[in-house]
Write a protein that holds these residues in place. Structure first.
Motif, PDB file in Angstrom:
ATOM      1  N   LEU A   1       0.824  -1.211   0.000  1.00 57.61           N
ATOM      2  CA  LEU A   1       0.000   0.000   0.000  1.00 57.61           C
ATOM      3  C   LEU A   1       0.855   1.256   0.000  1.00 57.61           C
ATOM      4  O   LEU A   1       0.662   2.167  -0.819  1.00 57.61           O
ATOM      5  CB  LEU A   1      -0.939  -0.007   1.205  1.00 57.61           C
ATOM      6  N   PHE A   2       1.826   1.344   0.914  1.00 58.19           N
ATOM      7  CA  PHE A   2       2.565   2.592   1.055  1.00 58.19           C
ATOM      8  C   PHE A   2       3.643   2.755  -0.018  1.00 58.19           C
ATOM      9  O   PHE A   2       4.014   3.889  -0.337  1.00 58.19           O
ATOM     10  CB  PHE A   2       3.113   2.716   2.472  1.00 58.19           C
ATOM     11  N   LEU A   3       4.121   1.676  -0.612  1.00 58.76           N
ATOM     12  CA  LEU A   3       4.972   1.828  -1.789  1.00 58.76           C
ATOM     13  C   LEU A   3       4.179   2.436  -2.941  1.00 58.76           C
ATOM     14  O   LEU A   3       4.670   3.313  -3.664  1.00 58.76           O
ATOM     15  CB  LEU A   3       5.555   0.480  -2.205  1.00 58.76           C
ATOM     16  N   ARG A   4       2.929   1.991  -3.104  1.00 59.60           N
ATOM     17  CA  ARG A   4       2.085   2.555  -4.165  1.00 59.60           C
ATOM     18  C   ARG A   4       1.751   4.008  -3.889  1.00 59.60           C
ATOM     19  O   ARG A   4       1.842   4.864  -4.782  1.00 59.60           O
ATOM     20  CB  ARG A   4       0.801   1.733  -4.305  1.00 59.60           C
ATOM     21  N   LEU A   5       1.388   4.314  -2.645  1.00 61.07           N
ATOM     22  CA  LEU A   5       1.059   5.696  -2.307  1.00 61.07           C
ATOM     23  C   LEU A   5       2.288   6.595  -2.418  1.00 61.07           C
ATOM     24  O   LEU A   5       2.186   7.741  -2.877  1.00 61.07           O
ATOM     25  CB  LEU A   5       0.477   5.763  -0.894  1.00 61.07           C
TER      26      LEU A   5
ATOM     27  N   ILE B   1      -3.123  12.731   3.061  1.00 61.69           N
ATOM     28  CA  ILE B   1      -3.998  12.274   4.146  1.00 61.69           C
ATOM     29  C   ILE B   1      -5.358  11.865   3.604  1.00 61.69           C
ATOM     30  O   ILE B   1      -5.971  10.898   4.070  1.00 61.69           O
ATOM     31  CB  ILE B   1      -4.096  13.373   5.227  1.00 61.69           C
ATOM     32  N   ALA B   2      -5.838  12.583   2.590  1.00 59.97           N
ATOM     33  CA  ALA B   2      -7.109  12.201   1.966  1.00 59.97           C
ATOM     34  C   ALA B   2      -7.002  10.819   1.325  1.00 59.97           C
ATOM     35  O   ALA B   2      -7.929   9.999   1.430  1.00 59.97           O
ATOM     36  CB  ALA B   2      -7.499  13.236   0.923  1.00 59.97           C
ATOM     37  N   MET B   3      -5.887  10.541   0.672  1.00 58.61           N
ATOM     38  CA  MET B   3      -5.703   9.226   0.062  1.00 58.61           C
ATOM     39  C   MET B   3      -5.560   8.142   1.125  1.00 58.61           C
ATOM     40  O   MET B   3      -6.064   7.021   0.954  1.00 58.61           O
ATOM     41  CB  MET B   3      -4.486   9.258  -0.861  1.00 58.61           C
ATOM     42  N   PHE B   4      -4.897   8.451   2.232  1.00 62.97           N
ATOM     43  CA  PHE B   4      -4.806   7.495   3.340  1.00 62.97           C
ATOM     44  C   PHE B   4      -6.211   7.154   3.860  1.00 62.97           C
ATOM     45  O   PHE B   4      -6.516   5.995   4.127  1.00 62.97           O
ATOM     46  CB  PHE B   4      -3.987   8.075   4.492  1.00 62.97           C
ATOM     47  N   GLU B   5      -7.028   8.192   4.020  1.00 64.36           N
ATOM     48  CA  GLU B   5      -8.384   7.975   4.547  1.00 64.36           C
ATOM     49  C   GLU B   5      -9.174   7.049   3.635  1.00 64.36           C
ATOM     50  O   GLU B   5      -9.882   6.136   4.090  1.00 64.36           O
ATOM     51  CB  GLU B   5      -9.093   9.323   4.698  1.00 64.36           C
ATOM     52  N   GLU B   6      -9.050   7.266   2.326  1.00 63.57           N
ATOM     53  CA  GLU B   6      -9.762   6.401   1.382  1.00 63.57           C
ATOM     54  C   GLU B   6      -9.307   4.949   1.513  1.00 63.57           C
ATOM     55  O   GLU B   6     -10.130   4.026   1.524  1.00 63.57           O
ATOM     56  CB  GLU B   6      -9.532   6.882  -0.056  1.00 63.57           C
TER      57      GLU B   6
ATOM     58  N   SER C   1       2.140  14.007   6.773  1.00 66.17           N
ATOM     59  CA  SER C   1       1.635  12.821   6.074  1.00 66.17           C
ATOM     60  C   SER C   1       2.532  11.611   6.326  1.00 66.17           C
ATOM     61  O   SER C   1       2.044  10.481   6.459  1.00 66.17           O
ATOM     62  CB  SER C   1       1.497  13.097   4.579  1.00 66.17           C
ATOM     63  N   THR C   2       3.837  11.827   6.430  1.00 69.94           N
ATOM     64  CA  THR C   2       4.734  10.714   6.754  1.00 69.94           C
ATOM     65  C   THR C   2       4.446  10.185   8.149  1.00 69.94           C
ATOM     66  O   THR C   2       4.409   8.964   8.375  1.00 69.94           O
ATOM     67  CB  THR C   2       6.197  11.171   6.652  1.00 69.94           C
ATOM     68  N   GLU C   3       4.253  11.084   9.104  1.00 70.07           N
ATOM     69  CA  GLU C   3       3.927  10.657  10.468  1.00 70.07           C
ATOM     70  C   GLU C   3       2.596   9.926  10.508  1.00 70.07           C
ATOM     71  O   GLU C   3       2.418   8.970  11.273  1.00 70.07           O
ATOM     72  CB  GLU C   3       3.918  11.867  11.388  1.00 70.07           C
ATOM     73  N   MET C   4       1.661  10.341   9.662  1.00 70.47           N
ATOM     74  CA  MET C   4       0.378   9.639   9.595  1.00 70.47           C
ATOM     75  C   MET C   4       0.575   8.219   9.069  1.00 70.47           C
ATOM     76  O   MET C   4      -0.019   7.255   9.594  1.00 70.47           O
ATOM     77  CB  MET C   4      -0.571  10.427   8.694  1.00 70.47           C
TER      78      MET C   4
ATOM     79  N   HIS D   1       2.019   6.208  11.931  1.00 68.78           N
ATOM     80  CA  HIS D   1       0.959   5.877  12.900  1.00 68.78           C
ATOM     81  C   HIS D   1       0.108   4.703  12.402  1.00 68.78           C
ATOM     82  O   HIS D   1      -0.209   3.773  13.162  1.00 68.78           O
ATOM     83  CB  HIS D   1       0.047   7.086  13.110  1.00 68.78           C
ATOM     84  N   ILE D   2      -0.300   4.760  11.137  1.00 69.22           N
ATOM     85  CA  ILE D   2      -1.145   3.698  10.580  1.00 69.22           C
ATOM     86  C   ILE D   2      -0.405   2.366  10.619  1.00 69.22           C
ATOM     87  O   ILE D   2      -0.979   1.321  10.980  1.00 69.22           O
ATOM     88  CB  ILE D   2      -1.571   4.056   9.142  1.00 69.22           C
TER      89      ILE D   2
END
Length: 383
Positions: free
Chosen positions: A18-22, A34-39, A68-71, A74-75
Motif C-alpha cells: 500500500l505505502f509503496l504505491r502511495l 492524508i485524503a488518500m490514506f483515509e480512502e 503525512s509521513t507521520e500519519m 501511525h497507521i
C-alpha cells in the motif's frame, strides 16, 4: 505460534504494498496524502474507524515533522506494531526519495530540471476531489455537535486571516477542554502528546563533524523542530544552508523546493535533492535519514498514548477540538490548492470529471491521479 507470525507477515506485506504505491502516486502535498490514506485505510480496508483516524491526525499535528509521513507511520503501528511502524514509514518515503534522487542526478549533470508542469497541470485538479471527499467523510465523524461546528468555522476564518496553525490547534483544544468542564454532556477525548524536540539540537551542537556529518545534523535538527508547511521548510533551509553555511545559492534552494513540491510522496524529500547536490549519493542518504528520523521517534513515543488519552473525558474534549481544527486547516489548504489548480476551462473540466469518477463510480484515487497526469500531458501536447 505459527498462525500469529504468519498473520503479522501478511499485515506487513499489505502495509508495504500500500505505502509503496502511495509513495509513488501521492501528489499534492500533505492534505492530499492524508485524503488518500483515509480512502485506503478507513473506507476501503476498514483498518481504522473515522474516529481513530482523526485522533491519529490530531497527534501528527501536535508533533514536529512531516505530517503525512507521520500519519503513515501511525497507521503502520496500529496495523502491525513496531515493525509496521518502520515498514509503513519507510515504504512511503523511499519511492519519493529515489525519484527525487534521480532528478538531482539529472540536475547536477545538466543544470536544469526535467519538464513536469504538463503532468501536474492535470493532476492538481483531480487531487481536489480526493481531498474534498476525505473532508466530507472525516467531518461527519468529527463535527458531532453545534459547538464543534462553530469551532470549525472560527478556526478556518482565523487561518484565512493568517493566525499560526499551532495557536489554532492549541486554542481549539483548550476551548473544548473548558467547554467539557462547563458542560459535561460534551463528549471528551485526549490530547496528543507533544514531544519536546530540543534534544536533537543539543546533540547537533555538541561536536564539530565533517561536512557530511554536519549535513546530517542540519537536517536532523530541521526534522526535529519544524512545524508547518513546505513554505516553513523553505525558511529553515534558507536560514541554514544559504545564509549561515553558504552551501547553496538562492536559485539552487528554490529548485530543490520545487522538486519536493512536484514529485509524489513527502515534500520533505527536498532534503534528498539538496543532499545529492552537496554530497552525491552519500549526502542524499544522510540528508534523507536526518530529516525523517525524528518523525519515527516522535510517533513511537506519542502514538501508543493516544488510545489511553481518548478514554479521559477532559483529555478527549481536547482531542475533539484539535480534530475539528485539523480539518479546518485542511479545508483552508484545499481552498488554496484549488485556486492554484483550476486556472482555465480544461482544469475545471478535469476537476468535475474527477469528482464524478470518485464519488459515483468509486474509482481508486491512484487511477484518478494517473488519469489526471495523462490528461495534462495530452492537453499540453495539443497546445
Amino acid at each position: 505460534m505459527n498462525a500469529p507470525i504468519s498473520a503479522r507477515g501478511a499485515e506487513l506485506r499489505e502495509l508495504a504494498v500500500l505505502f509503496l504505491r502511495l509513495g509513488t502516486t501521492a501528489f499534492g502535498g500533505p492534505a492530499a496524502h492524508i485524503a488518500m490514506f483515509e480512502e485506503e485505510v478507513v473506507r476501503r480496508r476498514k483498518w481504522l474507524s473515522h474516529e481513530e483516524f482523526l485522533d491519529l491526525l490530531s497527534a501528527t499535528n501536535l508533533i514536529p515533522g512531516p505530517n503525512s509521513t507521520e500519519m503513515a507511520i501511525h497507521i503502520g503501528h496500529r496495523r502491525a506494531g513496531w515493525m509496521g511502524l518502520i515498514v509503513a514509514g519507510a515504504c512511503f518515503i523511499l519511492p519519493a526519495a529515489f525519484i527525487v534522487g534521480g532528478l538531482a542526478w539529472v540536475y547536477v549533470r545538466h543544470g536544469q530540471l526535467p519538464e513536469a508542469a504538463a503532468a501536474l497541470y492535470g493532476v492538481k485538479p483531480v487531487i481536489l476531489g480526493v481531498v474534498a471527499q476525505a473532508l466530507w467523510n472525516l467531518g461527519k465523524a468529527a463535527i458531532k455537535s453545534w459547538p464543534l461546528g462553530l469551532l470549525a468555522v472560527v478556526t478556518a476564518a482565523c487561518s484565512f486571516l493568517g493566525v499560526h496553525e499551532l495557536l489554532l490547534l492549541a486554542g481549539a483544544g483548550a476551548v473544548m477542554a473548558v467547554a467539557r468542564r462547563a458542560a459535561p454532556a460534551l463528549r471528551g477525548g485526549g490530547p496528543a502528546v507533544s514531544v519536546a524536540p530540543w534534544g536533537w539540537a543539543v546533540v547537533a551542537a555538541a561536536f564539530e563533524p565533517t561536512q557530511l556529518g554536519k549535513l546530517f545534523l542540519v537536517f536532523l535538527k530541521i526534522g526535529s523542530v519544524l512545524y508547518g508547511s513546505g513554505y516553513v521548510l523553505l525558511a529553515f533551509l534558507r536560514a541554514d544552508l544559504v545564509e549561515r553555511l553558504g552551501w547553496l545559492t538562492e536559485g539552487q534552494l528554490l529548485d530543490a523546493v520545487a522538486v519536493g513540491q512536484v514529485t509524489p510522496g513527502p515534500v520533505f524529500t527536498t532534503a534528498t535533492f539538496i543532499g545529492y547536490v552537496l554530497g552525491g549519493w552519500p549526502g542524499a542518504v544522510l540528508a534523507t535519514v536526518g530529516i525523517f528520523l525524528p518523525a519515527f521517534v516522535f510517533v513511537a513515543l506519542s502514538g501508543p498514548l493516544v488510545p489511553r488519552l481518548r478514554r479521559s473525558p477532559t483529555a478527549g474534549a481536547v482531542l475533539d477540538g484539535v480534530n475539528v481544527a485539523s480539518l479546518s486547516l485542511m479545508a483552508v489548504v484545499s481552498w488554496q490548492l484549488g485556486s492554484a489548480a483550476i486556472v482555465d476551462v480544461w482544469t475545471g473540466a478535469i476537476a468535475v470529471i474527477g469528482c464524478v469518477a470518485l464519488l459515483w463510480a468509486r474509482v481508486n484515487a491512484t487511477w484518478l491521479v494517473l488519469g489526471g497526469a495523462a490528461a495534462g500531458l495530452a492537453i499540453r501536447a495539443l497546445g
